[in-house]
Design a protein around this motif. Structure first.
Motif, mmCIF file in Angstrom:
data_model
loop_
_atom_site.group_PDB
_atom_site.id
_atom_site.type_symbol
_atom_site.label_atom_id
_atom_site.label_comp_id
_atom_site.label_asym_id
_atom_site.label_seq_id
_atom_site.Cartn_x
_atom_site.Cartn_y
_atom_site.Cartn_z
ATOM 1 N N ASP A 78 0.795 -1.197 0.155
ATOM 2 C CA ASP A 78 0.027 -0.012 -0.190
ATOM 3 C C ASP A 78 0.960 1.272 0.126
ATOM 4 O O ASP A 78 1.683 1.499 0.722
ATOM 5 N N PHE A 79 0.731 2.257 -0.812
ATOM 6 C CA PHE A 79 1.383 3.229 -1.241
ATOM 7 C C PHE A 79 1.511 4.238 0.235
ATOM 8 O O PHE A 79 2.583 4.580 0.526
ATOM 9 N N TYR A 80 0.221 4.291 0.655
ATOM 10 C CA TYR A 80 0.191 5.054 1.805
ATOM 11 C C TYR A 80 0.970 4.681 3.316
ATOM 12 O O TYR A 80 1.632 5.053 3.819
ATOM 13 N N CYS A 81 1.018 3.226 3.089
ATOM 14 C CA CYS A 81 1.871 2.460 4.227
ATOM 15 C C CYS A 81 3.530 2.516 4.086
ATOM 16 O O CYS A 81 4.064 3.218 4.873
ATOM 17 N N PHE A 82 3.977 2.991 2.679
ATOM 18 C CA PHE A 82 5.171 3.024 2.356
ATOM 19 C C PHE A 82 5.430 4.384 2.790
ATOM 20 O O PHE A 82 6.502 4.552 3.588
ATOM 21 N N THR A 83 4.700 5.440 2.298
ATOM 22 C CA THR A 83 4.949 6.790 2.673
ATOM 23 C C THR A 83 5.077 7.022 4.166
ATOM 24 O O THR A 83 5.772 7.773 4.716
ATOM 25 N N ASN A 84 3.932 6.320 4.815
ATOM 26 C CA ASN A 84 3.969 6.516 6.442
ATOM 27 C C ASN A 84 5.194 6.100 7.162
ATOM 28 O O ASN A 84 5.739 6.459 8.108
ATOM 29 N N VAL A 85 5.530 4.889 6.699
ATOM 30 C CA VAL A 85 6.837 4.287 7.249
ATOM 31 C C VAL A 85 8.254 5.282 6.979
ATOM 32 O O VAL A 85 8.876 5.461 7.685
ATOM 33 N N VAL A 86 8.363 5.469 5.973
ATOM 34 C CA VAL A 86 9.378 6.668 5.415
ATOM 35 C C VAL A 86 9.478 7.797 6.275
ATOM 36 O O VAL A 86 10.434 8.085 6.815
ATOM 37 N N ASP A 87 8.099 8.258 6.341
ATOM 38 C CA ASP A 87 8.209 9.535 6.945
ATOM 39 C C ASP A 87 8.470 9.581 8.594
ATOM 40 O O ASP A 87 8.989 10.476 9.229
ATOM 41 N N ASN A 88 8.031 8.141 9.037
ATOM 42 C CA ASN A 88 8.252 8.212 10.400
ATOM 43 C C ASN A 88 9.638 7.741 10.753
ATOM 44 O O ASN A 88 9.941 8.085 11.902
ATOM 45 N N LEU A 89 10.341 7.414 9.776
ATOM 46 C CA LEU A 89 11.800 6.736 9.929
ATOM 47 C C LEU A 89 12.872 7.750 9.519
ATOM 48 O O LEU A 89 13.908 7.513 9.545
ATOM 49 N N LYS A 90 12.446 8.764 8.621
ATOM 50 C CA LYS A 90 13.344 9.403 7.722
ATOM 51 C C LYS A 90 14.427 10.318 8.429
ATOM 52 O O LYS A 90 15.378 10.400 7.936
ATOM 53 N N LYS A 91 14.171 10.331 9.939
ATOM 54 C CA LYS A 91 15.232 11.094 10.520
ATOM 55 C C LYS A 91 16.383 10.108 10.998
ATOM 56 O O LYS A 91 17.522 10.416 11.308
ATOM 57 N N TYR A 92 15.959 8.908 10.874
ATOM 58 C CA TYR A 92 17.094 7.891 11.316
ATOM 59 C C TYR A 92 17.665 7.134 10.066
ATOM 60 O O TYR A 92 18.787 6.406 10.277
ATOM 61 N N LEU A 93 16.790 6.759 9.035
ATOM 62 C CA LEU A 93 17.311 6.079 7.760
ATOM 63 C C LEU A 93 18.354 6.659 6.979
ATOM 64 O O LEU A 93 18.400 7.614 6.504
ATOM 65 N N MET A 94 19.376 5.602 7.207
ATOM 66 C CA MET A 94 20.581 5.900 6.051
ATOM 67 C C MET A 94 20.269 5.287 4.793
ATOM 68 O O MET A 94 20.674 5.685 3.725
ATOM 69 N N ASN A 95 19.522 4.196 4.650
ATOM 70 C CA ASN A 95 19.552 3.295 3.396
ATOM 71 C C ASN A 95 18.172 2.671 3.493
ATOM 72 O O ASN A 95 17.832 2.245 4.422
ATOM 73 N N VAL A 96 17.640 2.424 2.274
ATOM 74 C CA VAL A 96 16.370 1.574 2.177
ATOM 75 C C VAL A 96 16.747 0.592 0.978
ATOM 76 O O VAL A 96 16.866 0.973 -0.195
ATOM 77 N N PHE A 97 16.430 -0.726 1.283
ATOM 78 C CA PHE A 97 16.535 -1.468 0.126
ATOM 79 C C PHE A 97 14.978 -1.968 -0.475
ATOM 80 O O PHE A 97 14.198 -2.387 0.302
ATOM 81 N N LEU A 98 14.708 -1.312 -1.548
ATOM 82 C CA LEU A 98 13.253 -1.782 -2.189
ATOM 83 C C LEU A 98 13.237 -3.101 -2.754
ATOM 84 O O LEU A 98 13.084 -3.341 -3.824
ATOM 85 N N TYR A 99 13.534 -3.921 -2.082
ATOM 86 C CA TYR A 99 13.230 -5.458 -2.605
ATOM 87 C C TYR A 99 13.188 -6.164 -1.212
ATOM 88 O O TYR A 99 13.867 -5.889 -0.417
ATOM 89 N N PHE A 100 12.649 -7.462 -1.433
ATOM 90 C CA PHE A 100 12.808 -8.615 -0.495
ATOM 91 C C PHE A 100 12.557 -9.784 -1.157
ATOM 92 O O PHE A 100 13.797 -10.476 -1.167
#
Length: 333
Positions: A78-100
């Motif tokens: 869900d795109f909203y869930c994606f943006t919500n996670v990123v916005d909540n963690l953006k102060k801490y995130l150094m990298n994101v792997f867009l795959y699993f």
């Protein structure tokens, strides 16, 4: 071509004081937890994996995706869930792997996701089987400012490549890589850093020298050899390469075991997590079947999930007897 030093510069350029401080307190709390055997977690993961979709166009031998597809509905995150996670963690995130597990480019919003992360100065990596590198898609990839793309190519010809990558087209992947490199040159862009990944099995280990030549001809930025994860060692041990350098396992006491001794600790539990296409939060990328769900971001805040009782129980089990957790027996840490 972009060298590794330039890649490090790109990564460092996206750091901030808050991200570095978070890393430090995260590390300190992990050390305290290990020494005291009490679960203490300050800070938040600086790295997360997000699964854009749980579907794939291939049927690779050791991958559970297509087996799961027969039992579950195909889901895009869900795109909203994606943006919500990123916005909540953006102060801490150094990298994101867009795959699993699924093929990321089967999600039609993948370019929006990359751009969303880029605007928030988060280093972004995608791993793909390379079958969707058309001229139009390569332009989108380069213009999205993706930092790094990993392209799997586990063979130096169609015959060997397709032994593991069932349904794969060797020439299509080669042509796609060429198109991506040419597009970077045409648009005069350094990014993305293009890494060719070769998973070493018994059937392709004699092609290592050939894949090195192919990588040089293609002008990729890096070639990486990866050890294979074998889920059923009793049944599929014949996939394990003879060269011990490229094997994750050794034959000991009449059965195959993980080469590295399993220690009762795991830094990954503090520094990262996985969010699958169902929006479940998982401990790490080795939880292929989503057995250890900490919570779902549709119902709970990601910041709360990462410190809840589900996390604490799992972390306690790791500290007490990590060897008893089946997925940890394949871990590279």
């Amino acid at each position: 071509m972009i060298n590794k030093f330039s890649l490090v510069f790109i990564f460092v350029n996206k750091l901030s004081v808050s991200k570095i401080f978070n890393f430090l307190i995260l590390k300190i709390s992990y050390i305290i937890s290990f020494l005291s055997q009490k679960i203490i977690k300050y800070g938040y993961p600086y790295s997360i994996s997000i699964e854009p979709i749980n579907s794939c166009n291939l049927s690779c031998l050791e991958c559970p995706v297509n087996k799961n597809q027969k039992q579950k509905m195909i889901k895009k995150i869900d795109f909203y869930c994606f943006t919500n996670v990123v916005d909540n963690l953006k102060k801490y995130l150094m990298n994101v792997f867009l795959y699993f597990q699924g093929e990321p480019f089967l999600n039609d919003k993948i370019y929006e996701m990359i751009e969303y992360l880029e605007k928030r100065k988060i280093y972004t990596v995608i791993s793909t089987n390379g079958h969707f590198l058309s001229v139009d898609n390569c332009k989108k990839i380069v213009n999205s400012s993706l930092d790094k793309i990993i392209i799997s190519l586990d063979g130096a010809n169609q015959e060997i490549y397709s032994l593991y990558r069932k349904g794969g087209d060797f020439e299509k992947v080669i042509n796609g890589i060429q198109t991506l490199i040419e597009t970077k040159k045409l648009l005069k862009k350094l990014k993305p850093f293009v890494e060719l990944q070769f998973i070493v099995f018994s059937h392709n280990e004699n092609q290592i020298s050939r894949i090195k030549k192919i990588a040089k001809t293609l002008e990729v930025d890096n070639l990486k050899f990866k050890t294979a994860q074998i889920n059923n060692l009793g049944k599929n041990f014949d996939l394990i390469p003879k060269n011990k350098k490229y094997s994750r396992y050794v034959f000991k006491n009449n059965h195959w075991v993980r080469k590295k001794k399993i220690k009762n600790r795991c830094w990954r539990l503090w520094n990262s997590c996985v969010i699958n296409s169902n929006c479940d939060v998982l401990p790490c990328c080795f939880d292929k079947n989503s057995e250890f769900v900490f919570g779902n971001i549709k119902n709970l805040n990601i910041l709360d999930i990462l410190r809840n009782e589900h996390f604490k129980r799992f972390a306690t089990n790791v500290f007490n007897d990590r060897h008893s957790i089946k997925m940890c027996q394949n871990c590279t840490e």
